[in-house]
Design an enzyme around this catalytic site. Structure first.
Site, PDB file in Angstrom:
ATOM      1  N   PHE A 173      45.422  47.358  36.097  1.00 18.76           N
ATOM      2  CA  PHE A 173      43.379  46.383  36.579  1.00 18.76           C
ATOM      3  C   PHE A 173      44.087  45.378  36.114  1.00 18.76           C
ATOM      4  O   PHE A 173      43.146  43.933  36.854  1.00 18.76           O
ATOM      5  CB  PHE A 173      43.324  47.700  36.118  1.00 18.76           C
ATOM      6  CG  PHE A 173      42.576  48.185  35.441  1.00 18.76           C
ATOM      7  CD1 PHE A 173      42.075  47.303  34.202  1.00 18.76           C
ATOM      8  CD2 PHE A 173      43.131  49.336  34.846  1.00 18.76           C
ATOM      9  CE1 PHE A 173      41.976  47.393  33.019  1.00 18.76           C
ATOM     10  CE2 PHE A 173      43.474  50.118  33.725  1.00 18.76           C
ATOM     11  CZ  PHE A 173      42.424  48.697  32.977  1.00 18.76           C
ATOM     12  N   GLY A 190      44.554  41.213  38.085  1.00 18.54           N
ATOM     13  CA  GLY A 190      44.107  40.988  39.517  1.00 18.54           C
ATOM     14  C   GLY A 190      42.342  41.091  38.806  1.00 18.54           C
ATOM     15  O   GLY A 190      41.431  40.875  39.531  1.00 18.54           O
ATOM     16  N   HIS A 191      41.354  42.248  37.796  1.00 15.69           N
ATOM     17  CA  HIS A 191      40.305  42.115  37.922  1.00 15.69           C
ATOM     18  C   HIS A 191      39.989  40.744  36.235  1.00 15.69           C
ATOM     19  O   HIS A 191      40.626  41.084  34.732  1.00 15.69           O
ATOM     20  CB  HIS A 191      40.623  43.601  36.464  1.00 15.69           C
ATOM     21  CG  HIS A 191      38.723  44.031  36.907  1.00 15.69           C
ATOM     22  ND1 HIS A 191      38.544  44.062  35.811  1.00 15.69           N
ATOM     23  CD2 HIS A 191      37.402  43.762  37.801  1.00 15.69           C
ATOM     24  CE1 HIS A 191      36.342  44.147  36.646  1.00 15.69           C
ATOM     25  NE2 HIS A 191      36.407  44.114  38.000  1.00 15.69           N
ATOM     26  N   PHE A 192      39.831  40.013  37.114  1.00 11.40           N
ATOM     27  CA  PHE A 192      39.117  38.616  35.740  1.00 11.40           C
ATOM     28  C   PHE A 192      40.612  38.369  35.011  1.00 11.40           C
ATOM     29  O   PHE A 192      40.755  38.798  33.919  1.00 11.40           O
ATOM     30  CB  PHE A 192      38.208  38.837  34.803  1.00 11.40           C
ATOM     31  CG  PHE A 192      36.979  39.970  35.763  1.00 11.40           C
ATOM     32  CD1 PHE A 192      36.553  39.099  37.365  1.00 11.40           C
ATOM     33  CD2 PHE A 192      35.859  40.836  35.846  1.00 11.40           C
ATOM     34  CE1 PHE A 192      35.227  39.991  38.142  1.00 11.40           C
ATOM     35  CE2 PHE A 192      35.561  41.164  36.049  1.00 11.40           C
ATOM     36  CZ  PHE A 192      35.130  40.954  37.300  1.00 11.40           C
ATOM     37  N   VAL A 194      38.101  42.184  32.126  1.00  9.10           N
ATOM     38  CA  VAL A 194      37.779  43.929  31.202  1.00  9.10           C
ATOM     39  C   VAL A 194      37.956  44.593  32.861  1.00  9.10           C
ATOM     40  O   VAL A 194      38.768  45.083  33.872  1.00  9.10           O
ATOM     41  CB  VAL A 194      35.870  43.201  32.332  1.00  9.10           C
ATOM     42  CG1 VAL A 194      34.969  43.847  31.902  1.00  9.10           C
ATOM     43  CG2 VAL A 194      36.122  41.285  31.820  1.00  9.10           C
TER      44      VAL A 194
END
Length: 173
Positions: A71, A74-76, A81
């Site tokens: 994750f 693609g999550h910041f 985070v």
């Protein structure tokens, strides 16, 4: 063992000591047993081990957060985070292992599903390198339905809290 939102992380540890005096030493749940108790697998298995399991009462799930988690791509990406919904899922998986082991459930042909999630609060971000400890306690249970209260900590800092319910469901054939 019940906690309120005003209690400090040490209060959960005090409950573990109290339970040990009443029920004997708490039991650890290793990765192999987790794989037997819940159907989740990479990349969606979000607990690495369980600590301080006390039948029908509580368990602490542990998640070692690595930069290699899928994750984070693609999550910041510039400010990685862990998604909050995955913290809730990790607490839910901790509750599912607690539930399965407490019921000594035959997991063949059965799955433990969320029924509800309430009172979620996110307090601080979880980042690569963090170790998340998730004390989950049974608020009440009847038959195959459990209601839990869970918290997630990085060190002494609470990062997330929620109440949730789950039940055992027969898998479709």
């Amino acid at each position: 063992m019940t906690t309120t939102m005003d209690e400090e992380p040490g209060d959960v540890a005090d409950d573990v000591v109290e339970n040990a005096l009443e029920n004997g030493p708490p039991i650890s749940v290793d990765y192999a047993e987790i794989l037997k108790r819940i159907p989740h697998r990479y990349p969606f298995l979000l607990i690495d081990r369980g600590e301080n399991w006390v039948k029908n009462k509580s368990m602490v799930g542990v998640k070692n957060v690595s930069f290699n988690e899928p994750f984070f791509a693609g999550h910041f990406p510039e400010n990685p985070v862990m998604p909050g919904v995955l913290l809730i899922e990790a607490m839910g998986q901790t509750g599912a292992v607690l539930m399965s082991k407490s019921l000594d459930a035959d997991v063949e042909g059965k799955t433990i599903f969320f029924m509800s999630v309430d009172g979620v609060r996110f307090r601080s971000p979880v980042r690569p390198g963090d170790v998340v400890r998730m004390p989950v306690e049974v608020v009440r249970h009847r038959g195959d339905v459990f209601k839990f209260r869970g918290e997630a900590y990085v060190g002494d800092k609470i990062v997330c809290e929620a109440e949730f319910a789950a039940m055992v469901v027969e898998s479709p054939k």
